[in-house]
Design an enzyme around this catalytic site. Structure first.
Site, PDB file in Angstrom:
ATOM      1  N   LYS A  13      -5.951   3.619   3.935  1.00 42.14           N
ATOM      2  CA  LYS A  13      -6.510   4.975   3.790  1.00 42.14           C
ATOM      3  C   LYS A  13      -5.785   5.737   2.666  1.00 42.14           C
ATOM      4  O   LYS A  13      -6.410   6.336   1.819  1.00 42.14           O
ATOM      5  CB  LYS A  13      -6.391   5.757   5.113  1.00 42.14           C
ATOM      6  N   ARG A  88      -7.466  12.089  14.995  1.00 40.12           N
ATOM      7  CA  ARG A  88      -6.999  10.825  15.561  1.00 40.12           C
ATOM      8  C   ARG A  88      -7.315  10.714  17.040  1.00 40.12           C
ATOM      9  O   ARG A  88      -6.998   9.705  17.656  1.00 40.12           O
ATOM     10  CB  ARG A  88      -5.497  10.757  15.390  1.00 40.12           C
ATOM     11  N   ARG A 127       5.328  -2.863   3.426  1.00 36.58           N
ATOM     12  CA  ARG A 127       5.064  -1.643   2.637  1.00 36.58           C
ATOM     13  C   ARG A 127       6.359  -0.952   2.204  1.00 36.58           C
ATOM     14  O   ARG A 127       7.303  -0.831   2.969  1.00 36.58           O
ATOM     15  CB  ARG A 127       4.226  -0.652   3.442  1.00 36.58           C
ATOM     16  N   ARG A 154       9.328   3.089   5.360  1.00 43.76           N
ATOM     17  CA  ARG A 154       9.169   4.099   6.400  1.00 43.76           C
ATOM     18  C   ARG A 154       9.824   3.645   7.705  1.00 43.76           C
ATOM     19  O   ARG A 154       9.781   2.455   8.033  1.00 43.76           O
ATOM     20  CB  ARG A 154       7.670   4.365   6.639  1.00 43.76           C
ATOM     21  N   ARG A 165       1.635   1.206  17.174  1.00 42.04           N
ATOM     22  CA  ARG A 165       0.679   2.064  16.454  1.00 42.04           C
ATOM     23  C   ARG A 165      -0.730   1.470  16.523  1.00 42.04           C
ATOM     24  O   ARG A 165      -1.715   2.198  16.653  1.00 42.04           O
ATOM     25  CB  ARG A 165       1.112   2.245  14.998  1.00 42.04           C
TER      26      ARG A 165
HETATM   27  P1  AP5 Z   1      -1.736   2.405   3.071  1.00 44.58           P
HETATM   28  O1  AP5 Z   1      -2.739   2.859   2.053  1.00 44.58           O
HETATM   29  O2  AP5 Z   1      -0.386   3.052   3.070  1.00 44.58           O
HETATM   30  O3  AP5 Z   1      -2.370   2.453   4.545  1.00 44.58           O
HETATM   31  P2  AP5 Z   1      -2.765   3.674   5.476  1.00 44.58           P
HETATM   32  O4  AP5 Z   1      -4.073   3.326   6.112  1.00 44.58           O
HETATM   33  O5  AP5 Z   1      -2.673   4.971   4.729  1.00 44.58           O
HETATM   34  O6  AP5 Z   1      -1.622   3.522   6.559  1.00 44.58           O
HETATM   35  P3  AP5 Z   1      -0.578   4.509   7.231  1.00 44.58           P
HETATM   36  O7  AP5 Z   1       0.487   3.643   7.870  1.00 44.58           O
HETATM   37  O8  AP5 Z   1      -0.099   5.558   6.295  1.00 44.58           O
HETATM   38  O9  AP5 Z   1      -1.427   5.107   8.349  1.00 44.58           O
HETATM   39  P4  AP5 Z   1      -0.995   5.616   9.684  1.00 44.58           P
HETATM   40  O10 AP5 Z   1      -2.318   6.077  10.157  1.00 44.58           O
HETATM   41  O11 AP5 Z   1      -0.265   4.745  10.621  1.00 44.58           O
HETATM   42  O12 AP5 Z   1       0.187   6.629   9.342  1.00 44.58           O
HETATM   43  P5  AP5 Z   1       0.231   8.198   9.174  1.00 44.58           P
HETATM   44  O13 AP5 Z   1       1.149   8.483   8.070  1.00 44.58           O
HETATM   45  O14 AP5 Z   1      -1.123   8.791   9.180  1.00 44.58           O
HETATM   46  O15 AP5 Z   1      -1.570   0.817   2.908  1.00 44.58           O
HETATM   47  C1  AP5 Z   1      -0.681   0.069   3.714  1.00 44.58           C
HETATM   48  C2  AP5 Z   1      -0.052  -1.080   2.899  1.00 44.58           C
HETATM   49  O16 AP5 Z   1      -1.074  -2.001   2.540  1.00 44.58           O
HETATM   50  C3  AP5 Z   1       0.603  -0.646   1.577  1.00 44.58           C
HETATM   51  O17 AP5 Z   1       1.732  -1.418   1.322  1.00 44.58           O
HETATM   52  C4  AP5 Z   1      -0.490  -0.902   0.528  1.00 44.58           C
HETATM   53  O18 AP5 Z   1       0.053  -1.155  -0.756  1.00 44.58           O
HETATM   54  C5  AP5 Z   1      -1.196  -2.123   1.121  1.00 44.58           C
HETATM   55  N1  AP5 Z   1      -2.630  -2.166   0.810  1.00 44.58           N
HETATM   56  C6  AP5 Z   1      -3.509  -1.132   0.818  1.00 44.58           C
HETATM   57  N2  AP5 Z   1      -4.760  -1.558   0.517  1.00 44.58           N
HETATM   58  C7  AP5 Z   1      -4.651  -2.906   0.322  1.00 44.58           C
HETATM   59  C8  AP5 Z   1      -5.600  -3.946  -0.021  1.00 44.58           C
HETATM   60  N3  AP5 Z   1      -6.916  -3.664  -0.220  1.00 44.58           N
HETATM   61  N4  AP5 Z   1      -5.148  -5.207  -0.124  1.00 44.58           N
HETATM   62  C9  AP5 Z   1      -3.834  -5.507   0.074  1.00 44.58           C
HETATM   63  N5  AP5 Z   1      -2.892  -4.573   0.388  1.00 44.58           N
HETATM   64  C10 AP5 Z   1      -3.292  -3.291   0.502  1.00 44.58           C
HETATM   65  O19 AP5 Z   1       0.899   8.612  10.581  1.00 44.58           O
HETATM   66  C11 AP5 Z   1       2.244   8.330  10.889  1.00 44.58           C
HETATM   67  C12 AP5 Z   1       2.596   8.927  12.249  1.00 44.58           C
HETATM   68  O20 AP5 Z   1       2.445  10.359  12.210  1.00 44.58           O
HETATM   69  C13 AP5 Z   1       1.695   8.476  13.420  1.00 44.58           C
HETATM   70  O21 AP5 Z   1       2.139   7.264  13.988  1.00 44.58           O
HETATM   71  C14 AP5 Z   1       1.835   9.679  14.372  1.00 44.58           C
HETATM   72  O22 AP5 Z   1       3.046   9.643  15.070  1.00 44.58           O
HETATM   73  C15 AP5 Z   1       1.891  10.861  13.426  1.00 44.58           C
HETATM   74  N6  AP5 Z   1       0.553  11.432  13.139  1.00 44.58           N
HETATM   75  C16 AP5 Z   1      -0.046  11.516  11.915  1.00 44.58           C
HETATM   76  N7  AP5 Z   1      -1.245  12.120  12.021  1.00 44.58           N
HETATM   77  C17 AP5 Z   1      -1.407  12.429  13.350  1.00 44.58           C
HETATM   78  C18 AP5 Z   1      -2.460  13.034  14.087  1.00 44.58           C
HETATM   79  N8  AP5 Z   1      -3.588  13.450  13.480  1.00 44.58           N
HETATM   80  N9  AP5 Z   1      -2.302  13.156  15.422  1.00 44.58           N
HETATM   81  C19 AP5 Z   1      -1.171  12.750  16.046  1.00 44.58           C
HETATM   82  N10 AP5 Z   1      -0.141  12.157  15.401  1.00 44.58           N
HETATM   83  C20 AP5 Z   1      -0.258  11.999  14.058  1.00 44.58           C
END
Ligand code: AP5
Ligand code: ZN
Length: 208
Positions: A13, A88, A127, A154, A165
């Protein structure tokens, strides 16, 4: 452009959002990035959120909904938004509908980036992110290819937390796929292909 990005942790994402921002300049609103900044700056929100994030659990809905109500007041959010990591839960999705109705800003679509779990475990444990510019890369990057900055892992990208997760995603977030399908807003792309191929499909799916 007013869109929601859906998909499991690590589906790509943030990577696809960065490409949309680069090409279209639409503000990228990531609740994960906002929360990580709050933890780093030791704000009240950060202190409350840290233990949930470290465990890979969701931060309580009330904190997230307050945070997003504030974020939507900022001037850049009036231009458009790419929501990444929000909503979420169904409660957050209902709250988002209320916020957008008040702002008279309907959603153009909810885009699901679809990737299966084992691919995700590999991606997330590898990552690395740039400390300076936020670039998302992998352990193959010794330093940031964009700005030369230092890359870090991270706290929640270890295997045990990643698996939690993914469970939390299945239980609490995946019902949003049907939620947006029911509203006729769901679009989906196969996220398990090279980044630029996924991005080409993202643009087609969003009619860009
Ligand atoms: P990346 O683009 O970083 O993936 P992402 O989908 O953005 O993953 P996140 O881990 O950031 O999502 P998340 O939902 O767990 O975390 P968030 O920060 O929102 O890509 C991942 C890896 O793959 C990278 O190394 C990239 O280079 C590689 N990649 C990408 N595309 C690729 C491809 N096509 N081919 C190969 N490799 C590829 O949330 C973190 C924490 O915050 C949560 O656990 C929770 O505790 C809290 N939180 C955040 N939002 C909320 C909410 N709304 N409600 C409650 N808690 C929340
Ligand atoms: Zn950088």
């Amino acid at each position: 452009m007013n869109i929601v990005l859906l998909g499991a942790p690590g589906a790509g994402k943030g990577t696809q959002a960065a490409k949309l921002v680069e090409e279209f300049g639409t503000p990228h609103i990531s609740t994960g990035d906002i929360l990580r900044a709050a933890v780093k700056n030791q704000t009240e929100l950060g202190k409350k959120a840290k233990s949930y994030m470290d465990a890979g659990d969701l931060v309580p809905d009330s904190l997230i909904i307050d945070l997003m109500n504030e974020r939507f007041q900022e001037p850049d959010a009036q231009v458009g938004f790419i929501l990444d990591g929000f909503p979420r839960t169904t409660a957050q999705a209902v709250a988002l509908d209320d916020m957008l109705a008040r702002l008279e800003r309907p959603l153009d679509g909810a885009l699901l980036v679809d990737v299966e779990s084992e691919v995700i475990v590999k991606r997330l444990t590898a990552r690395r992110c740039c400390k300076d510019c936020g670039y998302i890369g992998s352990d193959a990057d010794a330093s940031c290819p964009k700005c030369g900055g230092e890359m870090y892992q991270r706290d929640d990208d270890n295997e045990a937390t990643v698996r939690n997760r993914l469970d939390v995603y299945e239980k609490s977030t995946s019902p949003l796929i049907d939620y947006y399908k029911g509203k006729g807003l769901l679009k989906a792309v196969d996220g398990d292909r090279p980044v630029d191929e996924v991005y080409a499909d993202v643009k087609v799916a969003l009619g860009l």
